[in-house]
Enzyme design. Structure first.
Site, PDB file in Angstrom:
ATOM      1  N   ARG A 171      16.520 -11.937 -31.865  1.00 46.79           N
ATOM      2  CA  ARG A 171      17.269 -10.809 -32.420  1.00 46.79           C
ATOM      3  C   ARG A 171      18.234 -10.226 -31.394  1.00 46.79           C
ATOM      4  NH1 ARG A 171      14.785  -8.653 -37.176  1.00 46.79           N
ATOM      5  NH2 ARG A 171      16.230  -6.945 -37.006  1.00 46.79           N
ATOM      6  N   LYS A 175      20.608 -13.072 -33.981  1.00 45.88           N
ATOM      7  CA  LYS A 175      20.274 -13.710 -35.250  1.00 45.88           C
ATOM      8  C   LYS A 175      20.585 -12.816 -36.442  1.00 45.88           C
ATOM      9  CE  LYS A 175      18.466 -16.949 -37.749  1.00 45.88           C
ATOM     10  NZ  LYS A 175      19.340 -18.111 -37.941  1.00 45.88           N
ATOM     11  N   ASN A 202      16.566   0.434 -32.954  1.00 45.26           N
ATOM     12  CA  ASN A 202      17.394  -0.674 -33.421  1.00 45.26           C
ATOM     13  C   ASN A 202      18.374  -0.097 -34.436  1.00 45.26           C
ATOM     14  OD1 ASN A 202      18.443  -3.113 -34.367  1.00 45.26           O
ATOM     15  ND2 ASN A 202      16.750  -3.433 -35.800  1.00 45.26           N
ATOM     16  N   GLY A 203      19.677  -0.304 -34.194  1.00 45.00           N
ATOM     17  CA  GLY A 203      20.691   0.237 -35.108  1.00 45.00           C
ATOM     18  C   GLY A 203      21.796   0.889 -34.309  1.00 45.00           C
ATOM     19  N   HIS A 257      50.449 -27.490 -42.052  1.00 47.34           N
ATOM     20  CA  HIS A 257      51.188 -26.223 -42.057  1.00 47.34           C
ATOM     21  C   HIS A 257      50.976 -25.407 -40.778  1.00 47.34           C
ATOM     22  CE1 HIS A 257      52.281 -26.986 -46.204  1.00 47.34           C
ATOM     23  NE2 HIS A 257      51.036 -27.406 -46.367  1.00 47.34           N
ATOM     24  N   LYS A 271      29.441 -23.958 -36.183  1.00 48.07           N
ATOM     25  CA  LYS A 271      28.266 -24.391 -35.407  1.00 48.07           C
ATOM     26  C   LYS A 271      28.685 -24.742 -33.991  1.00 48.07           C
ATOM     27  CE  LYS A 271      25.780 -23.144 -37.195  1.00 48.07           C
ATOM     28  NZ  LYS A 271      25.597 -22.471 -38.404  1.00 48.07           N
ATOM     29  N   TRP A 296      20.243  -6.186 -27.914  1.00 53.76           N
ATOM     30  CA  TRP A 296      21.549  -6.788 -28.125  1.00 53.76           C
ATOM     31  C   TRP A 296      22.525  -5.623 -27.993  1.00 53.76           C
ATOM     32  CZ3 TRP A 296      25.767  -6.326 -31.401  1.00 53.76           C
ATOM     33  CH2 TRP A 296      26.673  -7.412 -31.386  1.00 53.76           C
ATOM     34  N   GLU A 335      31.922 -24.788 -41.605  1.00 56.18           N
ATOM     35  CA  GLU A 335      30.574 -24.646 -41.058  1.00 56.18           C
ATOM     36  C   GLU A 335      30.398 -25.506 -39.798  1.00 56.18           C
ATOM     37  OE1 GLU A 335      28.326 -22.631 -41.280  1.00 56.18           O
ATOM     38  OE2 GLU A 335      26.495 -23.601 -40.619  1.00 56.18           O
ATOM     39  N   GLU A 368      29.786 -21.600 -31.890  1.00 52.80           N
ATOM     40  CA  GLU A 368      28.665 -20.689 -31.619  1.00 52.80           C
ATOM     41  C   GLU A 368      27.807 -21.126 -30.444  1.00 52.80           C
ATOM     42  OE1 GLU A 368      26.364 -18.572 -35.092  1.00 52.80           O
ATOM     43  OE2 GLU A 368      26.576 -20.678 -35.561  1.00 52.80           O
TER      44      GLU A 368
HETATM   45  C1  AGP Z   1      25.237 -18.551 -38.333  1.00 52.77           C
HETATM   46  O1  AGP Z   1      25.059 -19.641 -37.532  1.00 52.77           O
HETATM   47  C2  AGP Z   1      25.488 -17.288 -37.677  1.00 52.77           C
HETATM   48  N1  AGP Z   1      24.655 -17.004 -36.595  1.00 52.77           N
HETATM   49  C3  AGP Z   1      25.935 -16.129 -38.530  1.00 52.77           C
HETATM   50  O2  AGP Z   1      27.241 -16.443 -38.908  1.00 52.77           O
HETATM   51  C4  AGP Z   1      25.120 -15.762 -39.782  1.00 52.77           C
HETATM   52  O3  AGP Z   1      25.217 -16.774 -40.736  1.00 52.77           O
HETATM   53  C5  AGP Z   1      25.643 -14.432 -40.351  1.00 52.77           C
HETATM   54  O4  AGP Z   1      25.455 -13.435 -39.400  1.00 52.77           O
HETATM   55  C6  AGP Z   1      24.980 -14.049 -41.651  1.00 52.77           C
HETATM   56  O5  AGP Z   1      23.618 -13.875 -41.513  1.00 52.77           O
HETATM   57  P1  AGP Z   1      22.666 -13.759 -42.765  1.00 52.77           P
HETATM   58  O6  AGP Z   1      22.719 -15.043 -43.502  1.00 52.77           O
HETATM   59  O7  AGP Z   1      21.320 -13.500 -42.165  1.00 52.77           O
HETATM   60  O8  AGP Z   1      23.149 -12.628 -43.596  1.00 52.77           O
END
Ligand code: AGP
Length: 599
Positions: free
Chosen positions: A27, A594, A96-97, A494, A475, A70, A471, A478
């Site tokens: 997290r 996450k 958290n928040g 383009h 990946k 985080w 996607e 990231e």
């Molecule tokens: C995916 O690899 C990411 N870490 C991120 O884009 C993620 O998909 C996004 O934050 C959405 O998360 P969720 O599906 O838990 O809502």
């Protein structure tokens, strides 16, 4: 995004809290800390870095709170790590928040002599509680949270009280109940080691937790009862099971996770998916709007192609962060689908609230059972992919796509249309096909060896494979920090083509059975003419494609609707191997978390 945990009971709290923090490290993992209370004294310890590398001694005591961070406000430093003390160091909190009005609160508190030790928004919570503390922690927390604007999951302890007080607004708080004590955390994964009996705190609620009692209070501070729910998680599900990384384990698990998504939902050539959507509603449904973030948003685009083609219903896709603020034009004949792995993403949750506020029917496609989005969506489908710990979403993406296919099939079935039996058959064969793609992992590592020291890459696909390109690029960037862009293949002319030369790897998704095969072959020629290096995801048996590609990764032939699933697997493996070759930890990529519970 941060993880919070507290324990009070008959056991030593330190190992329980540290173990919970390790489970929640995905997290947020820039720093962590723990506060333990014993003999009317709170001992605080904070560290910058990873919990897995922690070598510190335990602190004695049977009540404590912990936090894995985080960063949102303030750099990654020891002073900004949680827990935070009040002025007198009698009260400690973890949060958290985001507290949106923290600067105003801080100024006000400073005027009254409070001295702050960190740059965080969270520290104001400890000082506010101190202001209201008159020998009753519950009342002080209640009054303090009344002044907070923003989102929070808070745990507070006071040195003379044997209780942990929790409060929730927009950030998850779950309580695990057991005979040897109670655990409160932002995540079930931190609790499941001790108990499977869970109480979910709702927004606006507080809990006062002692070693043998849990008291829940509503917005008016009155006692209320929340049900104890049994979770079905197994601790083994959140362990690496011999894999080097969670991400690799989760990629390899896909034959099983996809099987679980379909389990009990295809019977005797019909779909048994209880979405909660009535025939009446479906008959009048004018449009579907799908909203999500990140990888879930990519699944939403696949969903658009699927639902439009299979059900002949228009579908719009929107980023949740845009949808929630643009006063969307939606009405009672629309269906708003929100997709989220975690079920806690702040923007997706706000998009759900926006749709509900406008009186529109909602449906959540969610992985984490009992998460906020799952609980607040009017109708829903659990994808049952199992816990996803790696920060980069993998198995959730493929299960989201299967869920969207099942949804499209069930809409057709409900509307009396013929069920596509051939597609059902293909669905049943998908776990086996995925297993065969996973077997090519060693070959994909060879491609990664060519790829891993390049700074940029392009991913191109057409039609239903365009979101797969997005996607694949996400990946890669990231977890390997290589700059990558996904584009619809024809769009490349383009603009992005200006970047193509012999140093640019271009990944094509070019299945022979796809409708747009010939067109994508022309796009490949255009790249070759500019000396780009072509890596192709191609259909088994397609020998022609070798002539134009520098590297080919073959996937089995399958119905077009299922190709995004099959094609995504090698792209996940490619990104994984590249990150691994670069010596990076794909489970904890820098700057990411996450579950994005802040806006
Ligand atoms: C995916 O690899 C990411 N870490 C991120 O884009 C993620 O998909 C996004 O934050 C959405 O998360 P969720 O599906 O838990 O809502």
């Amino acid at each position: 995004m941060c993880g919070i945990i507290g324990y009070i009971g008959i056991e030593e709290c330190y190992p329980i809290i540290m173990d919970g923090l390790r489970k929640m490290e995905y997290r947020g993992y820039d720093s962590y800390g723990i506060a333990v209370c014993e003999n009317h004294k709170i001992e605080l310890r904070k560290h910058v870095g990873k919990i897995s590398e922690d070598g510190s001694k335990s602190i004695p005591g049977k009540m404590g709170i912990g936090h894995t961070r985080w960063a949102t406000h303030g750099n990654v430093t020891e002073k900004n790590a949680h827990p935070h003390f009040d002025n007198k160091k009698d009260i400690a909190i973890v949060h958290n928040g985001i507290i949106e009005n923290f600067s105003w609160l801080k100024k006000m508190l400073e005027k009254h002599g409070h001295k702050f030790r960190s740059d965080t928004d969270s520290e104001v919570i400890a000082h506010l509680i101190e202001t209201y503390y008159k020998g009753d922690l519950e009342k002080a927390v209640y009054k303090a949270v009344g002044l907070l604007e923003g989102t929070y999951g808070i745990l507070a302890i006071q040195m003379s009280e044997e209780k942990i007080v929790a409060a929730r607004n927009g950030s998850p708080v779950v309580i695990g109940v057991s005979e040897s004590g109670n655990i409160i955390a932002s995540d079930v994964s931190a609790i499941v080691q001790k108990t499977k009996d869970i109480i979910y705190l709702k927004d606006g609620q507080m809990a006062s937790v002692t070693k043998d009692n849990v008291r829940i209070m509503g917005r008016t501070f009155r006692k209320i009862e929340n049900e104890i729910e049994k979770i079905e998680w197994d601790i083994k599900e959140i362990e690496k099971k011999g894999f080097k990384h969670f991400m690799l384990k989760e990629i390899m698990e896909q034959p099983e996770s996809l099987q679980n998504t379909m389990l009990g939902r295809i019977k005797n050539d019909s779909i048994k998916l209880s979405t909660g959507l009535s025939k009446d509603f479906l008959q009048n449904m004018r449009r579907v709007v799908i909203t999500a973030c990140g990888t879930s948003w990519h699944a939403a685009i696949v969903g658009k192609y699927l639902i439009e083609k299979m059900c002949n219903i228009p579908v719009e896709v929107d980023y949740a962060s845009e949808f929630r603020y643009r006063d969307p034009l939606i009405g009672k004949d629309d269906l708003v689908i929100v997709i989220s792995q975690s079920g806690e993403t702040a923007d997706t949750l706000a998009a759900l609230h926006e749709a509900k506020k406008k009186g529109v029917k909602t449906l959540g496609i969610v992985n984490v059972v009992g998460s906020t989005i799952a609980r607040e969506s009017e109708n829903g489908i659990y994808i049952h992919a199992g816990p996803e710990i790696g920060v980069a979403s993998t198995k959730a993406f493929t299960s989201q796509i299967i869920s969207l296919i099942l949804l499209a099939l069930s809409i057709n079935q409900e509307l009396g249309k013929n069920v596509d039996e051939e597609l059902l058959k293909s669905l049943k064969s998908i776990p086996e096909k995925i297993s065969s793609v996973l077997e090519t992992s060693a070959g994909i590592r060879n491609v990664a060896e060519y790829f891993y020291n390049h700074p940029n890459a392009l991913y191109l696909g057409r039609g239903i494979n365009f979101p797969v390109a997005l996607e694949g690029a996400l990946k890669l960037k990231e977890i390997s920090y290589i700059h990558a862009e996904g584009y619809p293949a024809a769009e490349m002319k383009h603009g992005p083509i200006a970047l193509v030369d012999e140093k640019m790897p271009v990944v094509f998704i070019a299945n022979k059975n796809g409708e747009s095969y010939k067109k994508i072959m022309s796009n490949m020629q255009e790249i070759k003419a500019r000396n780009g290096v072509i890596i192709t995801i191609a259909t088994e048996g397609d020998e022609e494609i070798k002539k134009i590609s520098d590297h080919v990764i073959y996937v089995p032939k399958c119905r077009e609707e299922l190709m995004p699933i099959i094609n995504t697997i090698p792209l996940q493996l490619l990104a994984y191997h590249i990150a691994d070759l670069k010596g990076l930890d794909p489970d904890k990529p820098k700057n990411l978390a996450k579950s994005v519970t802040v806006e």
